[in-house]
Write an enzyme that holds these catalytic residues in place. Structure first.
Site, PDB file in Angstrom:
ATOM      1  N   ASN A 213       0.819  -1.210   0.000  1.00 42.67           N
ATOM      2  CA  ASN A 213       0.000   0.000   0.000  1.00 42.67           C
ATOM      3  C   ASN A 213       0.856   1.264   0.000  1.00 42.67           C
ATOM      4  O   ASN A 213       0.326   2.370   0.060  1.00 42.67           O
ATOM      5  CB  ASN A 213      -0.933   0.011   1.211  1.00 42.67           C
ATOM      6  CG  ASN A 213      -2.192  -0.791   0.957  1.00 42.67           C
ATOM      7  OD1 ASN A 213      -2.550  -1.072  -0.186  1.00 42.67           O
ATOM      8  ND2 ASN A 213      -2.873  -1.163   2.019  1.00 42.67           N
TER       9      ASN A 213
ATOM     10  N   SER B 272     -10.861   0.107  -1.451  1.00 40.45           N
ATOM     11  CA  SER B 272      -9.559  -0.519  -1.648  1.00 40.45           C
ATOM     12  C   SER B 272      -9.612  -1.999  -1.990  1.00 40.45           C
ATOM     13  O   SER B 272      -8.615  -2.559  -2.413  1.00 40.45           O
ATOM     14  CB  SER B 272      -8.705  -0.333  -0.412  1.00 40.45           C
ATOM     15  OG  SER B 272      -9.159  -1.200   0.599  1.00 40.45           O
TER      16      SER B 272
ATOM     17  N   HIS C  60     -15.118   1.203   5.543  1.00 37.71           N
ATOM     18  CA  HIS C  60     -14.008   0.542   6.249  1.00 37.71           C
ATOM     19  C   HIS C  60     -14.326   0.365   7.736  1.00 37.71           C
ATOM     20  O   HIS C  60     -15.019   1.176   8.342  1.00 37.71           O
ATOM     21  CB  HIS C  60     -12.763   1.418   6.086  1.00 37.71           C
ATOM     22  CG  HIS C  60     -11.490   0.799   6.568  1.00 37.71           C
ATOM     23  ND1 HIS C  60     -10.894   1.145   7.751  1.00 37.71           N
ATOM     24  CD2 HIS C  60     -10.696  -0.138   6.002  1.00 37.71           C
ATOM     25  CE1 HIS C  60      -9.769   0.461   7.892  1.00 37.71           C
ATOM     26  NE2 HIS C  60      -9.629  -0.326   6.847  1.00 37.71           N
TER      27      HIS C  60
ATOM     28  N   GLU D 181     -16.340   6.547   1.273  1.00 40.08           N
ATOM     29  CA  GLU D 181     -14.942   6.590   0.842  1.00 40.08           C
ATOM     30  C   GLU D 181     -14.896   7.053  -0.616  1.00 40.08           C
ATOM     31  O   GLU D 181     -15.932   7.089  -1.280  1.00 40.08           O
ATOM     32  CB  GLU D 181     -14.305   5.195   0.958  1.00 40.08           C
ATOM     33  CG  GLU D 181     -14.359   4.623   2.378  1.00 40.08           C
ATOM     34  CD  GLU D 181     -13.796   3.206   2.484  1.00 40.08           C
ATOM     35  OE1 GLU D 181     -12.941   2.835   1.648  1.00 40.08           O
ATOM     36  OE2 GLU D 181     -14.209   2.481   3.403  1.00 40.08           O
TER      37      GLU D 181
ATOM     38  N   HIS E  88      -7.243   5.811   0.220  1.00 40.15           N
ATOM     39  CA  HIS E  88      -6.620   5.152  -0.938  1.00 40.15           C
ATOM     40  C   HIS E  88      -6.495   6.072  -2.152  1.00 40.15           C
ATOM     41  O   HIS E  88      -6.266   5.610  -3.261  1.00 40.15           O
ATOM     42  CB  HIS E  88      -7.379   3.876  -1.292  1.00 40.15           C
ATOM     43  CG  HIS E  88      -7.202   2.828  -0.246  1.00 40.15           C
ATOM     44  ND1 HIS E  88      -6.107   1.998  -0.211  1.00 40.15           N
ATOM     45  CD2 HIS E  88      -7.936   2.537   0.848  1.00 40.15           C
ATOM     46  CE1 HIS E  88      -6.192   1.209   0.854  1.00 40.15           C
ATOM     47  NE2 HIS E  88      -7.290   1.519   1.513  1.00 40.15           N
TER      48      HIS E  88
ATOM     49  N   ASP F 166     -13.605   9.475   3.383  1.00 39.12           N
ATOM     50  CA  ASP F 166     -12.334   8.773   3.609  1.00 39.12           C
ATOM     51  C   ASP F 166     -11.611   8.687   2.263  1.00 39.12           C
ATOM     52  O   ASP F 166     -12.042   7.987   1.343  1.00 39.12           O
ATOM     53  CB  ASP F 166     -12.649   7.371   4.168  1.00 39.12           C
ATOM     54  CG  ASP F 166     -11.407   6.496   4.352  1.00 39.12           C
ATOM     55  OD1 ASP F 166     -10.514   6.523   3.487  1.00 39.12           O
ATOM     56  OD2 ASP F 166     -11.363   5.737   5.343  1.00 39.12           O
TER      57      ASP F 166
ATOM     58  N   LYS G 230      -0.072   5.436   3.110  1.00 40.30           N
ATOM     59  CA  LYS G 230      -0.228   4.736   1.836  1.00 40.30           C
ATOM     60  C   LYS G 230       0.407   5.577   0.715  1.00 40.30           C
ATOM     61  O   LYS G 230       1.602   5.478   0.501  1.00 40.30           O
ATOM     62  CB  LYS G 230      -1.694   4.357   1.642  1.00 40.30           C
ATOM     63  CG  LYS G 230      -2.098   3.313   2.718  1.00 40.30           C
ATOM     64  CD  LYS G 230      -3.559   2.975   2.819  1.00 40.30           C
ATOM     65  CE  LYS G 230      -3.798   2.039   4.010  1.00 40.30           C
ATOM     66  NZ  LYS G 230      -5.207   1.801   4.302  1.00 40.30           N
TER      67      LYS G 230
HETATM   68  C1  PLP Z   1      -5.900   1.654   5.674  1.00 40.08           C
HETATM   69  C2  PLP Z   1      -7.245   2.309   5.836  1.00 40.08           C
HETATM   70  C3  PLP Z   1      -7.516   3.184   6.903  1.00 40.08           C
HETATM   71  C4  PLP Z   1      -6.574   3.328   8.055  1.00 40.08           C
HETATM   72  O1  PLP Z   1      -5.463   4.079   7.744  1.00 40.08           O
HETATM   73  P1  PLP Z   1      -4.104   3.812   8.551  1.00 40.08           P
HETATM   74  O2  PLP Z   1      -3.362   5.070   8.401  1.00 40.08           O
HETATM   75  O3  PLP Z   1      -3.463   2.628   7.945  1.00 40.08           O
HETATM   76  O4  PLP Z   1      -4.521   3.544   9.985  1.00 40.08           O
HETATM   77  C5  PLP Z   1      -8.687   3.912   6.898  1.00 40.08           C
HETATM   78  N1  PLP Z   1      -9.598   3.770   5.891  1.00 40.08           N
HETATM   79  C6  PLP Z   1      -9.390   2.914   4.882  1.00 40.08           C
HETATM   80  C7  PLP Z   1     -10.415   2.800   3.819  1.00 40.08           C
HETATM   81  C8  PLP Z   1      -8.230   2.132   4.830  1.00 40.08           C
HETATM   82  O5  PLP Z   1      -8.053   1.251   3.856  1.00 40.08           O
END
Ligand code: PLP
Length: 414
Positions: free
Chosen positions: A53, A188, A141, A184, A216, A213, A247
């Site tokens: 990622n 992902s 998520h 989101e 990604h 969110d 990421k």
């Molecule tokens: C990975 C992820 C998170 C969390 O982010 P981190 O910084 O890894 O804690 C939040 N939302 C989604 C959709 C994710 O895939």
């Protein structure tokens, strides 16, 4: 109660279902991405990573490494406290300013991870606003779901990426009730992208706040790497943009961006922000360097190559008649549809071909949709892709895996 027996029984059950998780023991090699060294039963082997990622390999960028080294020398290892009690370092202040600039918002606020950001902000907002009702995309998520649950406020689910269904559930609500719609941008596990403008239209119609969110998508989409909201020109219509620094930006940490009032509110009332030690200054320094690269010319070129590589790989997989899902993004999922076979396919890739793709099983994805989730980076070459496709063809043949998923056929017909 025999606690040990309970733990062992639960693990045995997981193993029986094929959902027991085994972590690959890797040593990343800075400067040699996507190669890594794998440790296994006292042996070491070179592997090509196809499921990172760290999408743009920013975690190994020389500027990022140099900035972190310099900050460790200057400020030491840890932040020294919570943000309120001696832990706010100048690098945090600079990073929050840079993140607000990336998203074109008035302000931004750092968290120790994207998970903590979702947990804290969703629970704080919904619990603090009297009578707030939450509207949540069906595929959101776990970190968002936990935040909503923690708020103990009523929650309605709308069909995934479906503005009409959002409109339907919103129309059933008390028009006077405060509302928060959460979704989101890039999902992902499937690689599909939300219709942000339509969601904003519906939210506006019902006077709802929007929570997006962009984990990604930050660093990867939009001219400055501001995500899908920037790409689609709707960032100013989103109440809260949430992202990760782990990421696309390649380091660690999370954040939100929004209006000064909103940010000041979460800063003042969000317990997951208040009661924990701030990120190490070197992390903030590394991310600052990462943002600088990502939003510049180099970042633009990397984003283009990233998308191109994802398209090329999808095409190659389709040509080989492998069941690749109809992704619209940089994520390339190939369906297996069975947890045991998915793990087996992944093990064969690693052991027989030196290719690392983690199997994605329940509860990360629904049962029956187990998959190999492939994330090509700008550094994966066409040669590596051909090797991967060849390996998959051989494994599909050996394990007699399915090719006839309706979703994947839809993709092949596109
Ligand atoms: C990975 C992820 C998170 C969390 O982010 P981190 O910084 O890894 O804690 C939040 N939302 C989604 C959709 C994710 O895939």
């Amino acid at each position: 109660m025999d606690y040990e027996a309970f733990f062992n029984d639960q693990i045995a059950k997981l193993k029986g279902e094929g959902n027991y998780r085994v972590f690959a023991d890797l040593e990343r090699q800075a400067g040699d991405f996507p190669h890594a060294v794998r440790h296994d039963a006292n042996t070491v082997r070179d592997v090509t990573v196809w499921c990172s990622n760290d999408y743009l390999c920013m975690g190994q960028h020389p500027n990022v490494i140099a900035a972190m080294q310099e900050a460790v020398e200057r400020c030491g290892a840890g932040a020294g406290g919570t943000r309120n009690i001696s832990g706010t370092n100048h690098y945090h202040v600079l990073l929050e300013k840079a993140l607000a600039e990336v998203h074109g918002t008035e302000a931004a606020l750092l968290f120790t991870s994207g998970y903590v950001a979702n947990m804290t902000v969703l629970s704080t907002l919904a619990a603090s606003i009297p009578g707030c009702v939450i509207y949540s995309d069906a595929y959101n998520h776990n970190s968002m779901i936990e935040g909503m649950r923690h708020s103990r406020m009523p929650k309605k689910i709308f069909a995934h990426n479906d503005p009409e269904d959002l409109s339907r559930v919103l129309s059933e609500a008390d028009p006077a009730a405060p509302k928060l719609v959460a979704f989101e941008s890039v999902y992902s596990m499937d690689g599909d992208i939300a219709p942000l403008a339509e969601f904003c239209d519906v939210a506006d119609e019902y006077g709802a706040m929007t929570y997006l969110d962009e984990v990604h998508a930050v660093g990867l989409y939009g001219p400055r790497g501001g995500g899908i909201a920037e790409r689609d020109g709707v960032a100013d219509r989103i109440t809260v943009i949430q992202g990760t620094l782990a990421k696309g930006f390649g380091v660690v940490g999370g954040y939100i961006a929004g209006s000064s009032a909103l940010i000041d509110f979460v800063r003042s009332f969000g317990s997951g922000f208040i009661f924990t030690t701030a990120l190490p200054p070197a992390i903030a320094a590394g991310v600052l360097a990462s943002i600088d690269v990502v939003r510049g010319q180099e970042g633009g070129a990397m984003r283009a190559r990233h998308q191109e590589n994802a398209r090329t790989l999808m095409l190659k997989l389709r040509e080989a008649n492998l069941p690749v899902m109809p992704s619209e993004s940089h994520i390339v999922p190939v369906l297996v549809g069975d947890p045991v076979l998915c793990k087996q396919a992944s093990d064969m890739l690693l052991d027989d071909f030196g290719i690392y793709v983690q199997p994605i099983n329940y509860p990360t994805v629904p049962k029956g949709t187990e998959r190999l989730r492939i994330t090509p980076s700008p550094e994966h070459t066409e040669e590596m892709m051909d090797h991967l496709v060849l390996a998959l063809e051989e494994i599909w043949h050996k394990l007699d895996l399915r090719r006839d998923f309706p979703n994947a056929q839809h993709a092949a017909a596109e």
